[in-house]
Design an enzyme around this catalytic site. Structure first.
Site, PDB file in Angstrom:
ATOM      1  N   CYS A 153      -9.288 -27.747   7.172  1.00 57.17           N
ATOM      2  CA  CYS A 153      -8.122 -27.080   7.749  1.00 57.17           C
ATOM      3  C   CYS A 153      -7.612 -27.928   8.906  1.00 57.17           C
ATOM      4  O   CYS A 153      -8.307 -28.817   9.414  1.00 57.17           O
ATOM      5  CB  CYS A 153      -8.484 -25.677   8.229  1.00 57.17           C
ATOM      6  SG  CYS A 153      -9.325 -25.616   9.826  1.00 57.17           S
ATOM      7  N   ASP A 170       0.834  -1.189   0.000  1.00 58.59           N
ATOM      8  CA  ASP A 170       0.000   0.000   0.000  1.00 58.59           C
ATOM      9  C   ASP A 170       0.874   1.246   0.000  1.00 58.59           C
ATOM     10  O   ASP A 170       2.085   1.171   0.155  1.00 58.59           O
ATOM     11  CB  ASP A 170      -0.957  -0.015   1.190  1.00 58.59           C
ATOM     12  CG  ASP A 170      -0.236  -0.128   2.519  1.00 58.59           C
ATOM     13  OD1 ASP A 170       0.971   0.147   2.567  1.00 58.59           O
ATOM     14  OD2 ASP A 170      -0.874  -0.508   3.505  1.00 58.59           O
ATOM     15  N   HIS A 183      -7.715 -21.691  10.117  1.00 57.74           N
ATOM     16  CA  HIS A 183      -9.115 -21.959   9.797  1.00 57.74           C
ATOM     17  C   HIS A 183      -9.751 -20.770   9.073  1.00 57.74           C
ATOM     18  O   HIS A 183     -10.405 -20.939   8.033  1.00 57.74           O
ATOM     19  CB  HIS A 183      -9.912 -22.272  11.063  1.00 57.74           C
ATOM     20  CG  HIS A 183     -11.389 -22.308  10.803  1.00 57.74           C
ATOM     21  ND1 HIS A 183     -12.032 -23.399  10.268  1.00 57.74           N
ATOM     22  CD2 HIS A 183     -12.357 -21.341  10.964  1.00 57.74           C
ATOM     23  CE1 HIS A 183     -13.314 -23.133  10.114  1.00 57.74           C
ATOM     24  NE2 HIS A 183     -13.541 -21.894  10.531  1.00 57.74           N
ATOM     25  N   CYS A 203      -9.779 -28.152  12.186  1.00 57.52           N
ATOM     26  CA  CYS A 203     -10.992 -28.971  12.138  1.00 57.52           C
ATOM     27  C   CYS A 203     -10.686 -30.424  11.801  1.00 57.52           C
ATOM     28  O   CYS A 203     -11.214 -31.347  12.431  1.00 57.52           O
ATOM     29  CB  CYS A 203     -11.968 -28.393  11.116  1.00 57.52           C
ATOM     30  SG  CYS A 203     -12.563 -26.730  11.528  1.00 57.52           S
ATOM     31  N   CYS A 235     -14.826 -29.159   7.483  1.00 56.61           N
ATOM     32  CA  CYS A 235     -13.725 -28.288   7.063  1.00 56.61           C
ATOM     33  C   CYS A 235     -12.420 -29.063   7.138  1.00 56.61           C
ATOM     34  O   CYS A 235     -12.188 -29.806   8.097  1.00 56.61           O
ATOM     35  CB  CYS A 235     -13.662 -27.053   7.956  1.00 56.61           C
ATOM     36  SG  CYS A 235     -12.239 -25.993   7.613  1.00 56.61           S
ATOM     37  N   ASP A 254      -8.445  -7.102  -0.028  1.00 56.98           N
ATOM     38  CA  ASP A 254      -7.553  -7.350   1.105  1.00 56.98           C
ATOM     39  C   ASP A 254      -8.221  -6.871   2.374  1.00 56.98           C
ATOM     40  O   ASP A 254      -9.036  -5.944   2.340  1.00 56.98           O
ATOM     41  CB  ASP A 254      -6.198  -6.641   0.922  1.00 56.98           C
ATOM     42  CG  ASP A 254      -6.314  -5.129   1.116  1.00 56.98           C
ATOM     43  OD1 ASP A 254      -6.256  -4.665   2.278  1.00 56.98           O
ATOM     44  OD2 ASP A 254      -6.474  -4.405   0.110  1.00 56.98           O
TER      45      ASP A 254
END
Length: 407
Positions: free
Chosen positions: A334, A93, A364, A337, A332, A290
């Site tokens: 990830c 940025d 997650h 999980c 899920c 973002d």
């Protein structure tokens, strides 16, 4: 604007589109979410972990990296890529938003009437034609950030995409001030373009930033001016409104204007990442997003879940999670999980301030957002964006087809 972005598929019923942004350090499939690597790292994760989650680009913060460790140190490591060990694309940025937010608080603070929380450190001292004078929160020194200075810092950081220096116009100012501020941002863009053309790394792209507050004519004019400026992409920034309805309207004005004046250029919506905003943004033709939301929520014990009425989140620090044996999101994949870590266990870790808990929730949350974006890209490719968007808005879990990701 250069052949760095290819629009590949378009949705017949909206402005949604898929594409590929080709950058010096690799390609980015769009629409895409870009995690924040504010100070040179995605909070709590290694670069390979971010890559494994499916992310192809991160965002570095010019303002914070300028103050510490400084652009010279980072340049000595071969730029931000070498410094942080990330070999894929980086967008930086301009520093303009951080100067505004450190001095006056966030847009949410302003809308809600909250004052500056940090005393005088980080305060804006003056906004001048030359640039913005402010007091560093790091050491209290007076500093100047100008268009040329922002470009020089981003050149030293060696990012794939640099953002032009702008003034993030406060929400509550008058239309007259917004118009003057937006014109100054356009003048600063010309200075950024001139410096960038002469001094920047050859492979670094420059995106201009659309301002104009909540005024349709100013937003449309700014979008047209940025589109015609010669930069390689367009970011949509500034105060976008008091509520989501107004924000979506403001974004729609900008993307509508860009579809007429810079349709082949990538569009980046700055600082936006809530699930419903991602869905609507894709429908409006935004290519990149973002936001600090996924990682910030994780640090505070909040997990993303397909519950629209609860803003797609659940607070694991609440007493209700004390005895919950199920994972955050059954199905899920990830690590949090798939390994069977219960909500009760994660609640314990977060309340004990154990970094493991924050890392697991970060993985997650980032996977949840990555899967939402994957669903939207697939829907655009298959021609069923409306159905997928409706399902996600109604609380359908995003796709979880990728391999298990270990933190």
């Amino acid at each position: 604007m250069g052949a760095t972005f290819t629009v590949e598929q378009r949705d017949a019923a909206s402005r949604g589109r898929t594409g590929t942004l080709r950058l010096a350090h690799g390609d980015v499939r769009t629409p895409a979410f870009v995690p924040l690597a504010t100070r040179g790292a995605v909070r709590g994760l290694l670069p390979r972990e971010v890559t494994a989650l499916g992310y192809e680009m991160v965002l570095g913060n010019t303002y914070h990296l300028m103050l510490d460790p400084g652009p010279e140190t980072i340049a000595g490591h071969g730029g931000l890529h070498g410094f942080m060990g990330w070999d894929r694309p980086i967008v930086t940025d301009s520093g303009g938003f951080q100067v505004f937010s450190m001095g006056h608080g966030s847009v949410a603070d302003e809308v809600k009437g909250r004052g500056q929380a940090g005393g005088t450190d980080g305060a804006v001292l003056a906004i001048e034609e030359e640039g913005v004078r402010f007091r560093s929160y790091f050491d209290g020194s007076e500093r100047l950030l100008s268009p040329e200075g922002s470009m020089a810092i981003q050149a030293a950081l060696g990012s794939d995409v640099a953002l032009a220096f702008d003034e993030c116009t406060p929400f509550h100012v008058s239309r007259e001030y917004t118009e003057r501020s937006t014109e100054r941002t356009h003048r600063w863009l010309k200075r950024c373009l001139n410096w960038h053309a002469e001094h920047a790394p050859a492979e670094q792209l420059l995106f201009g930033i659309v301002q104009g507050g909540v005024h349709e004519d100013l937003r449309r004019e700014s979008a047209r001016r940025v589109a015609e400026s010669g930069c390689q992409g367009v970011a949509i920034g500034g105060s976008l409104g008091r509520d989501k309805r107004q924000m979506h309207e403001v974004v729609s004005w900008a993307t509508d204007e860009l579809s007429h004046h810079a349709d082949a250029a990538p569009r980046h919506l700055l600082g936006i990442g809530e699930v419903d905003d991602l869905i609507r943004g894709v429908e409006l033709g935004v290519d990149l997003f973002d936001c600090a939301m996924p990682t910030r929520l994780a640090r505070h014990g909040m997990a993303l879940v397909p519950e629209p009425d609860a803003r797609w989140r659940t607070d694991l620090t609440k007493a209700a999670s004390r005895d919950e044996l199920q994972p955050v999101l059954p199905g899920c994949r990830c690590e949090a999980c798939a390994s069977g870590y219960s909500r009760a266990y994660l609640r314990h870790l977060i309340r004990a301030r154990e970094l493991t808990g924050m890392r697991l929730l970060t993985v997650h949350n980032l996977m949840f957002i990555a899967d939402v974006m994957a669903d939207l890209r697939a829907a655009l490719a298959d021609g069923n964006l409306a159905e997928t968007a409706a399902a996600l808005r109604a609380g359908a879990a995003p796709a979880t087809s990728r391999a298990v990701v270990s933190p």
